[in-house]
Design a protein around this motif. Structure first.
Motif, PDB file in Angstrom:
ATOM      1  N   SER A  73      48.338 -11.326  43.084  1.00 44.73           N
ATOM      2  CA  SER A  73      47.183 -11.937  42.441  1.00 44.73           C
ATOM      3  C   SER A  73      47.272 -13.457  42.524  1.00 44.73           C
ATOM      4  O   SER A  73      48.301 -14.023  42.924  1.00 44.73           O
ATOM      5  CB  SER A  73      47.128 -11.522  40.971  1.00 44.73           C
ATOM      6  OG  SER A  73      48.182 -12.145  40.238  1.00 44.73           O
ATOM      7  N   ALA A  74      46.197 -14.124  42.126  1.00 47.03           N
ATOM      8  CA  ALA A  74      46.198 -15.587  42.103  1.00 47.03           C
ATOM      9  C   ALA A  74      47.283 -16.108  41.163  1.00 47.03           C
ATOM     10  O   ALA A  74      47.924 -17.128  41.440  1.00 47.03           O
ATOM     11  CB  ALA A  74      44.832 -16.098  41.667  1.00 47.03           C
ATOM     12  N   ILE A  75      47.519 -15.400  40.061  1.00 45.61           N
ATOM     13  CA  ILE A  75      48.580 -15.805  39.134  1.00 45.61           C
ATOM     14  C   ILE A  75      49.944 -15.653  39.811  1.00 45.61           C
ATOM     15  O   ILE A  75      50.798 -16.545  39.733  1.00 45.61           O
ATOM     16  CB  ILE A  75      48.526 -14.962  37.844  1.00 45.61           C
ATOM     17  CG1 ILE A  75      47.234 -15.259  37.081  1.00 45.61           C
ATOM     18  CG2 ILE A  75      49.744 -15.239  36.960  1.00 45.61           C
ATOM     19  CD1 ILE A  75      47.006 -14.352  35.886  1.00 45.61           C
ATOM     20  N   GLY A  76      50.147 -14.523  40.483  1.00 42.51           N
ATOM     21  CA  GLY A  76      51.419 -14.299  41.169  1.00 42.51           C
ATOM     22  C   GLY A  76      51.673 -15.316  42.263  1.00 42.51           C
ATOM     23  O   GLY A  76      52.802 -15.797  42.427  1.00 42.51           O
ATOM     24  N   ILE A  77      50.631 -15.657  43.021  1.00 42.67           N
ATOM     25  CA  ILE A  77      50.762 -16.661  44.084  1.00 42.67           C
ATOM     26  C   ILE A  77      51.117 -18.015  43.484  1.00 42.67           C
ATOM     27  O   ILE A  77      51.995 -18.731  43.989  1.00 42.67           O
ATOM     28  CB  ILE A  77      49.458 -16.760  44.897  1.00 42.67           C
ATOM     29  CG1 ILE A  77      49.239 -15.490  45.727  1.00 42.67           C
ATOM     30  CG2 ILE A  77      49.470 -17.995  45.794  1.00 42.67           C
ATOM     31  CD1 ILE A  77      50.222 -15.283  46.842  1.00 42.67           C
ATOM     32  N   ALA A  78      50.442 -18.383  42.394  1.00 45.18           N
ATOM     33  CA  ALA A  78      50.729 -19.674  41.750  1.00 45.18           C
ATOM     34  C   ALA A  78      52.168 -19.724  41.242  1.00 45.18           C
ATOM     35  O   ALA A  78      52.846 -20.752  41.369  1.00 45.18           O
ATOM     36  CB  ALA A  78      49.755 -19.912  40.598  1.00 45.18           C
ATOM     37  N   ALA A  79      52.651 -18.617  40.666  1.00 44.94           N
ATOM     38  CA  ALA A  79      54.034 -18.580  40.178  1.00 44.94           C
ATOM     39  C   ALA A  79      55.022 -18.710  41.336  1.00 44.94           C
ATOM     40  O   ALA A  79      56.016 -19.440  41.243  1.00 44.94           O
ATOM     41  CB  ALA A  79      54.281 -17.289  39.410  1.00 44.94           C
ATOM     42  N   LEU A  80      54.739 -18.019  42.438  1.00 44.08           N
ATOM     43  CA  LEU A  80      55.630 -18.074  43.600  1.00 44.08           C
ATOM     44  C   LEU A  80      55.675 -19.482  44.184  1.00 44.08           C
ATOM     45  O   LEU A  80      56.755 -20.004  44.503  1.00 44.08           O
ATOM     46  CB  LEU A  80      55.172 -17.070  44.659  1.00 44.08           C
ATOM     47  CG  LEU A  80      55.941 -17.069  45.983  1.00 44.08           C
ATOM     48  CD1 LEU A  80      57.436 -16.900  45.749  1.00 44.08           C
ATOM     49  CD2 LEU A  80      55.420 -15.966  46.891  1.00 44.08           C
ATOM     50  N   ILE A  81      54.520 -20.127  44.307  1.00 44.75           N
ATOM     51  CA  ILE A  81      54.497 -21.495  44.836  1.00 44.75           C
ATOM     52  C   ILE A  81      55.237 -22.435  43.892  1.00 44.75           C
ATOM     53  O   ILE A  81      55.952 -23.344  44.325  1.00 44.75           O
ATOM     54  CB  ILE A  81      53.047 -21.968  45.072  1.00 44.75           C
ATOM     55  CG1 ILE A  81      52.426 -21.152  46.205  1.00 44.75           C
ATOM     56  CG2 ILE A  81      52.998 -23.459  45.408  1.00 44.75           C
ATOM     57  CD1 ILE A  81      50.961 -21.444  46.454  1.00 44.75           C
ATOM     58  N   GLY A  82      55.098 -22.195  42.574  1.00 43.82           N
ATOM     59  CA  GLY A  82      55.836 -23.004  41.618  1.00 43.82           C
ATOM     60  C   GLY A  82      57.337 -22.867  41.776  1.00 43.82           C
ATOM     61  O   GLY A  82      58.093 -23.820  41.569  1.00 43.82           O
ATOM     62  N   ARG A  83      57.786 -21.675  42.170  1.00 48.56           N
ATOM     63  CA  ARG A  83      59.217 -21.441  42.371  1.00 48.56           C
ATOM     64  C   ARG A  83      59.722 -22.022  43.686  1.00 48.56           C
ATOM     65  O   ARG A  83      60.849 -22.504  43.776  1.00 48.56           O
ATOM     66  CB  ARG A  83      59.497 -19.939  42.316  1.00 48.56           C
ATOM     67  CG  ARG A  83      59.323 -19.371  40.927  1.00 48.56           C
ATOM     68  CD  ARG A  83      59.140 -17.872  40.887  1.00 48.56           C
ATOM     69  NE  ARG A  83      58.833 -17.444  39.522  1.00 48.56           N
ATOM     70  CZ  ARG A  83      58.168 -16.349  39.197  1.00 48.56           C
ATOM     71  NH1 ARG A  83      57.756 -15.526  40.157  1.00 48.56           N
ATOM     72  NH2 ARG A  83      57.922 -16.064  37.942  1.00 48.56           N
ATOM     73  N   GLU A  84      58.903 -21.956  44.705  1.00 51.38           N
ATOM     74  CA  GLU A  84      59.333 -22.419  46.032  1.00 51.38           C
ATOM     75  C   GLU A  84      59.041 -23.894  46.257  1.00 51.38           C
ATOM     76  O   GLU A  84      59.741 -24.553  47.014  1.00 51.38           O
ATOM     77  CB  GLU A  84      58.619 -21.593  47.116  1.00 51.38           C
ATOM     78  CG  GLU A  84      58.985 -20.118  47.137  1.00 51.38           C
ATOM     79  CD  GLU A  84      60.375 -19.865  47.673  1.00 51.38           C
ATOM     80  OE1 GLU A  84      60.974 -20.797  48.249  1.00 51.38           O
ATOM     81  OE2 GLU A  84      60.879 -18.739  47.490  1.00 51.38           O
ATOM     82  N   ALA A  85      57.978 -24.407  45.631  1.00 50.81           N
ATOM     83  CA  ALA A  85      57.468 -25.757  45.852  1.00 50.81           C
ATOM     84  C   ALA A  85      56.799 -25.849  47.223  1.00 50.81           C
ATOM     85  O   ALA A  85      56.895 -24.935  48.049  1.00 50.81           O
ATOM     86  CB  ALA A  85      58.554 -26.809  45.698  1.00 50.81           C
ATOM     87  N   SER A 157      57.504 -11.923  44.532  1.00 49.44           N
ATOM     88  CA  SER A 157      58.259 -13.171  44.406  1.00 49.44           C
ATOM     89  C   SER A 157      59.736 -12.950  44.683  1.00 49.44           C
ATOM     90  O   SER A 157      60.382 -13.737  45.388  1.00 49.44           O
ATOM     91  CB  SER A 157      58.066 -13.742  42.997  1.00 49.44           C
ATOM     92  OG  SER A 157      58.820 -14.927  42.815  1.00 49.44           O
ATOM     93  N   ILE A 158      60.299 -11.876  44.141  1.00 51.44           N
ATOM     94  CA  ILE A 158      61.711 -11.575  44.371  1.00 51.44           C
ATOM     95  C   ILE A 158      61.960 -11.313  45.858  1.00 51.44           C
ATOM     96  O   ILE A 158      62.918 -11.821  46.456  1.00 51.44           O
ATOM     97  CB  ILE A 158      62.153 -10.365  43.537  1.00 51.44           C
ATOM     98  CG1 ILE A 158      62.082 -10.695  42.038  1.00 51.44           C
ATOM     99  CG2 ILE A 158      63.571  -9.935  43.911  1.00 51.44           C
ATOM    100  CD1 ILE A 158      62.241  -9.487  41.129  1.00 51.44           C
ATOM    101  N   CYS A 159      61.082 -10.528  46.464  1.00 54.48           N
ATOM    102  CA  CYS A 159      61.234 -10.193  47.884  1.00 54.48           C
ATOM    103  C   CYS A 159      61.166 -11.441  48.751  1.00 54.48           C
ATOM    104  O   CYS A 159      61.906 -11.571  49.726  1.00 54.48           O
ATOM    105  CB  CYS A 159      60.156  -9.187  48.288  1.00 54.48           C
ATOM    106  SG  CYS A 159      60.298  -8.583  49.977  1.00 54.48           S
TER     107      CYS A 159
END
Length: 232
Positions: A73-85, A157-159
């Motif tokens: 989802s858009a929330i999941g994508i935003a969280a992943l980008i926040g983790r990776e930068a 995100s984990i994957c």
């Protein structure tokens, strides 16, 4: 054709570009990449002339009938980008691997990062849109039970961090598929804690897996003061 027409064409062929809003967001790019792969085109996430021709031809390579494809989802994508930068110049990550963009390494495919490589922000987002597809696919393959949106996002995100092979062979996937107790799943997720710099991320992912978005948005890392922000 404009972006809204692209989104409508993707929807008509069974791909999910997100809202039909005329904006070239990450979900639209990811859907274009999936369409391009099915059509035998280079998956660059850009609706160029060859992609337009495939749309107008009706794309003879239609997706096979299947249950609705769950995606991040858009929330999941935003969280992943926040983790990776988002990094536009290649750098060495915490374990010495050349990385660029949104956590992109050679393991995900082209381009191969190297010292001095730079990319633009549109190139960064296009690479990410290509990359994320394989990790979403890996979650779909590995998990045999239904997942809530926040759970699928957390596993994506984990994957993205531990790799498709790591996910497939993990104990937490086995526990999820047998509907084990939440505490056991959380413990198995947190077992992936090397290097030590990853612990705050993994803790946030474990919390994301267990917490519906209606209760709380995820943090990029458990040490963050606030949850991630999602563009309106």
């Amino acid at each position: 054709m404009n972006i809204r027409e692209v989104q409508a064409a993707l929807l008509s062929r069974g791909y999910d570009p997100g809202p039909v809003d005329g904006l070239m967001g990450l979900m639209t790019r990811a859907a274009i990449v999936s369409f391009q792969r099915a059509a035998g085109l280079y998956p660059d996430g850009v609706a160029g002339p060859k992609t337009w021709l495939a749309f107008r031809a009706g794309n003879p390579v239609e997706p096979e009938p299947a249950p609705p494809r769950q995606s991040m989802s858009a929330i999941g994508i935003a969280a992943l980008i926040g983790r990776e930068a988002r990094r536009l110049t290649a750098y060495l990550d915490s374990v010495g691997i050349w990385t660029i963009g949104i956590g992109h390494t050679a393991a995900a495919g082209a381009p191969v990062p190297y010292r001095g490589l730079t990319i633009t922000r549109p190139e960064c987002d296009a690479i990410f849109a290509r990359d994320i597809v394989q990790y979403e696919d890996a979650v779909r393959r590995a998990i045999t039970v239904s997942l809530a949106e926040h759970q699928f996002d957390a596993l994506g995100s984990i994957c993205y961090n531990i790799g498709t092979g790591g996910l497939a062979g993990s104990s937490f996937v086995k526990l999820i598929n047998t509907r084990a107790e939440p505490a056991a799943i959380r413990k198995a997720i947190l077992a992936w804690k090397k290097p030590s710099e990853i612990i705050s991320r993994r803790t946030a992912e474990a919390a994301q897996f267990q917490t519906p978005y209606s209760l709380r948005l995820p943090k990029a890392r458990s040490t963050d003061a606030q949850p991630i922000k999602v563009a309106a």
